[in-house]
Structures are given as structure tokens and as C-alpha cells.
Write a protein that holds these residues in place. Sequence first.
Motif, PDB file in Angstrom:
ATOM      1  N   ARG A 192     -11.357 -29.774  19.729  1.00  0.00           N
ATOM      2  CA  ARG A 192     -10.258 -30.647  20.096  1.00  0.00           C
ATOM      3  C   ARG A 192     -10.783 -31.925  20.737  1.00  0.00           C
ATOM      4  NH1 ARG A 192      -7.992 -26.690  24.837  1.00  0.00           N
ATOM      5  NH2 ARG A 192      -9.837 -26.831  26.132  1.00  0.00           N
ATOM      6  N   GLU A 206      10.857 -28.442  21.782  1.00  0.00           N
ATOM      7  CA  GLU A 206      10.442 -29.228  22.955  1.00  0.00           C
ATOM      8  C   GLU A 206       9.130 -29.976  22.719  1.00  0.00           C
ATOM      9  OE1 GLU A 206      10.142 -26.319  26.029  1.00  0.00           O
ATOM     10  OE2 GLU A 206      12.318 -26.127  26.247  1.00  0.00           O
ATOM     11  N   ARG A 207       8.288 -29.436  21.868  1.00  0.00           N
ATOM     12  CA  ARG A 207       6.963 -30.024  21.657  1.00  0.00           C
ATOM     13  C   ARG A 207       6.844 -30.763  20.335  1.00  0.00           C
ATOM     14  NH1 ARG A 207       6.991 -26.247  25.135  1.00  0.00           N
ATOM     15  NH2 ARG A 207       5.424 -25.944  26.748  1.00  0.00           N
ATOM     16  N   GLY A 208       7.863 -30.656  19.500  1.00  0.00           N
ATOM     17  CA  GLY A 208       7.790 -31.227  18.157  1.00  0.00           C
ATOM     18  C   GLY A 208       8.322 -32.622  18.033  1.00  0.00           C
ATOM     19  N   ARG A 239      12.992 -22.904  20.684  1.00  0.00           N
ATOM     20  CA  ARG A 239      13.131 -23.914  21.737  1.00  0.00           C
ATOM     21  C   ARG A 239      11.783 -24.513  22.126  1.00  0.00           C
ATOM     22  NH1 ARG A 239      16.315 -20.375  24.651  1.00  0.00           N
ATOM     23  NH2 ARG A 239      14.787 -20.250  26.309  1.00  0.00           N
ATOM     24  N   ILE A 240      10.753 -23.662  22.207  1.00  0.00           N
ATOM     25  CA  ILE A 240       9.407 -24.145  22.538  1.00  0.00           C
ATOM     26  C   ILE A 240       8.931 -25.132  21.478  1.00  0.00           C
ATOM     27  CG2 ILE A 240       6.994 -23.450  22.748  1.00  0.00           C
ATOM     28  CD1 ILE A 240       8.082 -20.829  24.057  1.00  0.00           C
ATOM     29  N   ILE A 241       9.140 -24.790  20.209  1.00  0.00           N
ATOM     30  CA  ILE A 241       8.739 -25.682  19.117  1.00  0.00           C
ATOM     31  C   ILE A 241       9.510 -26.997  19.193  1.00  0.00           C
ATOM     32  CG2 ILE A 241       8.799 -25.990  16.602  1.00  0.00           C
ATOM     33  CD1 ILE A 241       8.273 -22.916  16.439  1.00  0.00           C
TER      34      ILE A 241
END
Length: 76
Positions: free
Chosen positions: A24, A74-76, A70-72
Amino acid sequence: MTHPLYGLLADLEAANIHFVLSRRRPDSVLVSMTFVGERVEVDVFDDGRMDVSRFKGSEDVVGDEDLVRRIIAERG
């Protein structure tokens, strides 16, 4: 002299510890290990330095498909 990354990988293999390699950052290789209740990340830099991060916590189920969506979102 061989790079410390190879020594780390040999030690992990000798201990039968599963690991995943990824990148990364352009100056390091990330060695990730997952154990019950803990995740360990080792950044091995091109100069041989190692930074280790440990993430400890419970492995309780905290949600279902709605939570992962929801996690996806929030980060997408």
C-alpha cells in the motif's frame, strides 16, 4: 546479506503461520497475519526497518448484511 523481509517470511513459514503479502506504499511490503482475536500487520521497508501494528478485539457478531452495506456506503 539478505533483506530482513526474507528472514521474516522464513520464520513465519517455519512456525506454520499463514500470512498475506500486499503493498500500500511504494517503499514497503505489508505482511498481514490473522489469529483468533488479533490481527497483526508488519510493514517491512526497503531499508529493512519493520513497523508492527496489532489489532486486538472480540470476534463477536456485530451485525448482518445491512451493516456491511452501510459500511460500504460510508466508504464508497
